[in-house]
Design a protein around this motif. Structure first.
Motif, PDB file in Angstrom:
ATOM      1  N   ASP A 108       1.469   2.876  17.005  1.00 39.50           N
ATOM      2  CA  ASP A 108       2.037   4.056  16.361  1.00 39.50           C
ATOM      3  C   ASP A 108       2.447   3.786  14.919  1.00 39.50           C
ATOM      4  OD1 ASP A 108       1.809   5.573  18.724  1.00 39.50           O
ATOM      5  OD2 ASP A 108       3.694   4.761  19.485  1.00 39.50           O
ATOM      6  N   GLN A 109       2.094   2.618  14.404  1.00 39.73           N
ATOM      7  CA  GLN A 109       2.483   2.236  13.041  1.00 39.73           C
ATOM      8  C   GLN A 109       1.284   1.715  12.256  1.00 39.73           C
ATOM      9  OE1 GLN A 109       5.444  -0.120  15.028  1.00 39.73           O
ATOM     10  NE2 GLN A 109       7.062   0.715  13.740  1.00 39.73           N
ATOM     11  N   ARG A 110       0.162   2.384  12.450  1.00 42.17           N
ATOM     12  CA  ARG A 110      -1.074   1.975  11.787  1.00 42.17           C
ATOM     13  C   ARG A 110      -1.160   2.573  10.384  1.00 42.17           C
ATOM     14  NH1 ARG A 110      -4.880   3.265  17.047  1.00 42.17           N
ATOM     15  NH2 ARG A 110      -4.206   1.493  18.337  1.00 42.17           N
ATOM     16  N   ASN A 114       2.371  -0.870   6.554  1.00 44.79           N
ATOM     17  CA  ASN A 114       2.688  -1.764   7.657  1.00 44.79           C
ATOM     18  C   ASN A 114       1.721  -2.942   7.733  1.00 44.79           C
ATOM     19  OD1 ASN A 114       5.010  -0.500   8.575  1.00 44.79           O
ATOM     20  ND2 ASN A 114       3.875   0.931   9.860  1.00 44.79           N
ATOM     21  N   ALA A 115       0.491  -2.726   7.283  1.00 46.68           N
ATOM     22  CA  ALA A 115      -0.444  -3.848   7.185  1.00 46.68           C
ATOM     23  C   ALA A 115       0.063  -4.864   6.158  1.00 46.68           C
ATOM     24  CB  ALA A 115      -1.832  -3.346   6.804  1.00 46.68           C
ATOM     25  N   ILE A 116       0.642  -4.370   5.062  1.00 48.85           N
ATOM     26  CA  ILE A 116       1.216  -5.267   4.063  1.00 48.85           C
ATOM     27  C   ILE A 116       2.353  -6.072   4.691  1.00 48.85           C
ATOM     28  CG2 ILE A 116       2.367  -5.407   1.825  1.00 48.85           C
ATOM     29  CD1 ILE A 116      -0.528  -4.433   1.684  1.00 48.85           C
ATOM     30  N   GLY A 117       3.246  -5.388   5.420  1.00 46.95           N
ATOM     31  CA  GLY A 117       4.368  -6.072   6.053  1.00 46.95           C
ATOM     32  C   GLY A 117       3.932  -7.061   7.111  1.00 46.95           C
ATOM     33  N   PHE A 118       2.953  -6.668   7.925  1.00 48.92           N
ATOM     34  CA  PHE A 118       2.432  -7.558   8.961  1.00 48.92           C
ATOM     35  C   PHE A 118       1.844  -8.815   8.325  1.00 48.92           C
ATOM     36  CE2 PHE A 118      -0.750  -9.331  11.693  1.00 48.92           C
ATOM     37  CZ  PHE A 118      -0.323  -9.125  12.985  1.00 48.92           C
ATOM     38  N   GLY A 119       1.026  -8.627   7.293  1.00 51.10           N
ATOM     39  CA  GLY A 119       0.418  -9.776   6.623  1.00 51.10           C
ATOM     40  C   GLY A 119       1.442 -10.691   5.993  1.00 51.10           C
ATOM     41  N   ALA A 120       2.504 -10.107   5.431  1.00 52.21           N
ATOM     42  CA  ALA A 120       3.562 -10.922   4.830  1.00 52.21           C
ATOM     43  C   ALA A 120       4.278 -11.756   5.889  1.00 52.21           C
ATOM     44  CB  ALA A 120       4.554 -10.026   4.091  1.00 52.21           C
ATOM     45  N   MET A 195      -6.712  -9.446   4.838  1.00 56.70           N
ATOM     46  CA  MET A 195      -7.419  -9.409   6.109  1.00 56.70           C
ATOM     47  C   MET A 195      -6.741  -8.444   7.087  1.00 56.70           C
ATOM     48  SD  MET A 195     -10.018 -11.258   5.490  1.00 56.70           S
ATOM     49  CE  MET A 195      -9.797 -10.683   3.788  1.00 56.70           C
ATOM     50  N   THR A 196      -5.411  -8.342   6.995  1.00 57.13           N
ATOM     51  CA  THR A 196      -4.703  -7.384   7.847  1.00 57.13           C
ATOM     52  C   THR A 196      -5.092  -5.960   7.484  1.00 57.13           C
ATOM     53  OG1 THR A 196      -2.833  -8.922   7.955  1.00 57.13           O
ATOM     54  CG2 THR A 196      -2.445  -6.678   8.727  1.00 57.13           C
ATOM     55  N   VAL A 197      -5.197  -5.685   6.196  1.00 55.26           N
ATOM     56  CA  VAL A 197      -5.625  -4.363   5.744  1.00 55.26           C
ATOM     57  C   VAL A 197      -7.032  -4.059   6.254  1.00 55.26           C
ATOM     58  CG1 VAL A 197      -6.239  -2.984   3.704  1.00 55.26           C
ATOM     59  CG2 VAL A 197      -4.108  -4.311   3.727  1.00 55.26           C
ATOM     60  N   LEU A 198      -7.913  -5.065   6.235  1.00 49.71           N
ATOM     61  CA  LEU A 198      -9.278  -4.857   6.738  1.00 49.71           C
ATOM     62  C   LEU A 198      -9.279  -4.568   8.237  1.00 49.71           C
ATOM     63  CD1 LEU A 198     -11.737  -7.421   5.081  1.00 49.71           C
ATOM     64  CD2 LEU A 198     -11.699  -4.938   4.846  1.00 49.71           C
ATOM     65  N   VAL A 199      -8.542  -5.358   9.003  1.00 52.63           N
ATOM     66  CA  VAL A 199      -8.512  -5.148  10.460  1.00 52.63           C
ATOM     67  C   VAL A 199      -7.942  -3.773  10.784  1.00 52.63           C
ATOM     68  CG1 VAL A 199      -7.470  -5.929  12.620  1.00 52.63           C
ATOM     69  CG2 VAL A 199      -8.416  -7.597  11.023  1.00 52.63           C
ATOM     70  N   LEU A 200      -6.968  -3.325  10.011  1.00 50.70           N
ATOM     71  CA  LEU A 200      -6.392  -1.995  10.237  1.00 50.70           C
ATOM     72  C   LEU A 200      -7.454  -0.903  10.141  1.00 50.70           C
ATOM     73  CD1 LEU A 200      -3.892  -0.168  10.625  1.00 50.70           C
ATOM     74  CD2 LEU A 200      -3.647  -0.178   8.122  1.00 50.70           C
ATOM     75  N   GLN A 201      -8.469  -1.109   9.283  1.00 56.23           N
ATOM     76  CA  GLN A 201      -9.525  -0.106   9.131  1.00 56.23           C
ATOM     77  C   GLN A 201     -10.308   0.089  10.424  1.00 56.23           C
ATOM     78  OE1 GLN A 201      -9.184   1.488   6.215  1.00 56.23           O
ATOM     79  NE2 GLN A 201      -7.621  -0.113   5.946  1.00 56.23           N
ATOM     80  N   PHE A 203      -9.116   0.715  13.159  1.00 57.18           N
ATOM     81  CA  PHE A 203      -8.492   1.839  13.854  1.00 57.18           C
ATOM     82  C   PHE A 203      -8.476   3.104  12.996  1.00 57.18           C
ATOM     83  CE2 PHE A 203      -6.659  -2.079  15.546  1.00 57.18           C
ATOM     84  CZ  PHE A 203      -6.954  -1.926  16.886  1.00 57.18           C
ATOM     85  N   LEU A 204      -8.200   2.945  11.722  1.00 55.09           N
ATOM     86  CA  LEU A 204      -8.134   4.119  10.853  1.00 55.09           C
ATOM     87  C   LEU A 204      -9.491   4.784  10.697  1.00 55.09           C
ATOM     88  CD1 LEU A 204      -5.701   2.941   8.004  1.00 55.09           C
ATOM     89  CD2 LEU A 204      -5.173   4.155  10.140  1.00 55.09           C
ATOM     90  N   ARG A 205     -10.567   3.980  10.696  1.00 52.02           N
ATOM     91  CA  ARG A 205     -11.921   4.505  10.514  1.00 52.02           C
ATOM     92  C   ARG A 205     -12.724   4.486  11.805  1.00 52.02           C
ATOM     93  NH1 ARG A 205     -13.272   4.022   4.689  1.00 52.02           N
ATOM     94  NH2 ARG A 205     -11.350   3.374   3.654  1.00 52.02           N
ATOM     95  N   ASP A 206     -12.126   3.945  12.869  1.00 46.23           N
ATOM     96  CA  ASP A 206     -12.781   3.870  14.173  1.00 46.23           C
ATOM     97  C   ASP A 206     -14.147   3.187  14.064  1.00 46.23           C
ATOM     98  OD1 ASP A 206     -12.951   4.168  16.906  1.00 46.23           O
ATOM     99  OD2 ASP A 206     -13.893   6.139  16.791  1.00 46.23           O
ATOM    100  N   GLN A 207     -14.164   2.029  13.355  1.00 45.62           N
ATOM    101  CA  GLN A 207     -15.393   1.250  13.178  1.00 45.62           C
ATOM    102  C   GLN A 207     -15.093  -0.224  13.435  1.00 45.62           C
ATOM    103  OE1 GLN A 207     -16.266   2.340   9.104  1.00 45.62           O
ATOM    104  NE2 GLN A 207     -17.657   3.984   9.728  1.00 45.62           N
TER     105      GLN A 207
END
Length: 265
Positions: A108-110, A114-120, A195-201, A203-207
């Motif tokens: 629920d936090q995609r 949050n990707a920036i925070g997760f990666g940090a 890499m966290t920002v990439l992995v998030l995609q 879900f955001l792009r469903d790819q």
């Protein structure tokens, strides 16, 4: 107290250790203030690193490497295969941890922030605990081995040879080399976030391809860094890390949303 030691080398280690620990703290606090990321997101990022590396992959590779130590010394081909395996598993374990985190506890936090925070949090734990800890062990080894008189050691000839090699390596170490590790942490932090920002995609792009791209880039960076280190040297290896850090910075900015996102709840 430190007779025979290069004071500059000791100072370099101390600076590197302090940077390894304090830099991620500063980054996390800045991310919290700038993007409003919760401690939950940062903590899950740190936990993902611990579970994917410190408690699983790292102990496993240490055991396997110990069991294969003679074969690895005897075969350059096997050593190259082992480097490739290490690189691939690093990408596989860490990027899968990011994938699982955004699939379940952070479903629920995609968001980009949050990707920036997760990666940090992810890169921060690696820097402060793993890399900082290894640098501290390195400093202790430098102090102990430099002051050690091997003629007084009740060791077998093979063990004495290992101590001599370690002492020779320390003697050949240039005073500024520990600072390269501190410099690398800045680039590594950007890579973890990118890499966290990439992995998030994924879900955001469903790819699914974004997960595989992140895993491939992660593995490629590790492999290229080690190969350049062994073939050219540490400064050139940091050039590889810098290149991937700049690529990661581009990824971070490229996928930044045009409109403001809701803050983490």
């Amino acid at each position: 107290m430190f007779s025979g030691l290069d004071g500059r080398l000791i100072a370099s280690f101390v600076v590197a250790i302090a940077f390894d620990i304090l830099m991620p703290v500063a980054v996390v606090l800045w991310v919290r203030r700038r993007f409003g990321v919760t401690w939950k997101v940062i903590g899950i990022g740190a936990l993902a690193f611990a579970l994917s590396q410190m408690f699983t992959r790292v102990p496993a590779i240490q055991i396997i490497q110990y069991l294969l130590k003679d074969q690895l010394k005897a075969s350059a081909v096997l050593m190259n295969v082992w480097i490739a395996v290490l690189s691939l598993t690093a990408g596989l374990f860490e990027e899968t941890a990011r994938l699982i985190a955004f699939k379940y506890p952070l479903k629920d936090q995609r968001t980009w922030r949050n990707a920036i925070g997760f990666g940090a949090g992810h890169g921060g734990l690696e820097s402060a605990v793993l890399i900082g800890g290894l640098a501290l062990i390195g400093l202790i080894n430098v102090v102990v081995l430099t002051r050690m008189d091997i003629t007084t050691l009740p060791l077998a000839p093979e063990q004495l040879d290992q101590v001599r090699v370690a002492k020779a390596q320390i003697s050949a170490m240039r005073w500024w080399e520990p600072l390269l590790g501190a410099y690398e942490r800045m680039g590594a932090m950007l890579v973890h976030i990118g890499m966290t920002v990439l992995v998030l995609q994924r879900f955001l792009r469903d790819q699914r391809r974004w997960y595989w791209i992140a895993m491939g880039l992660h593995a490629l960076m590790n492999w290229a860094t080690v190969m350049v280190m062994t073939q050219v040297g540490p400064i050139a290896a940091e050039g590889v890390v810098t290149a991937f850090a700049l690529l990661s910075l581009w990824i971070i900015l490229r996928f930044r949303p045009a409109h403001a996102e809701p803050t983490a709840s």
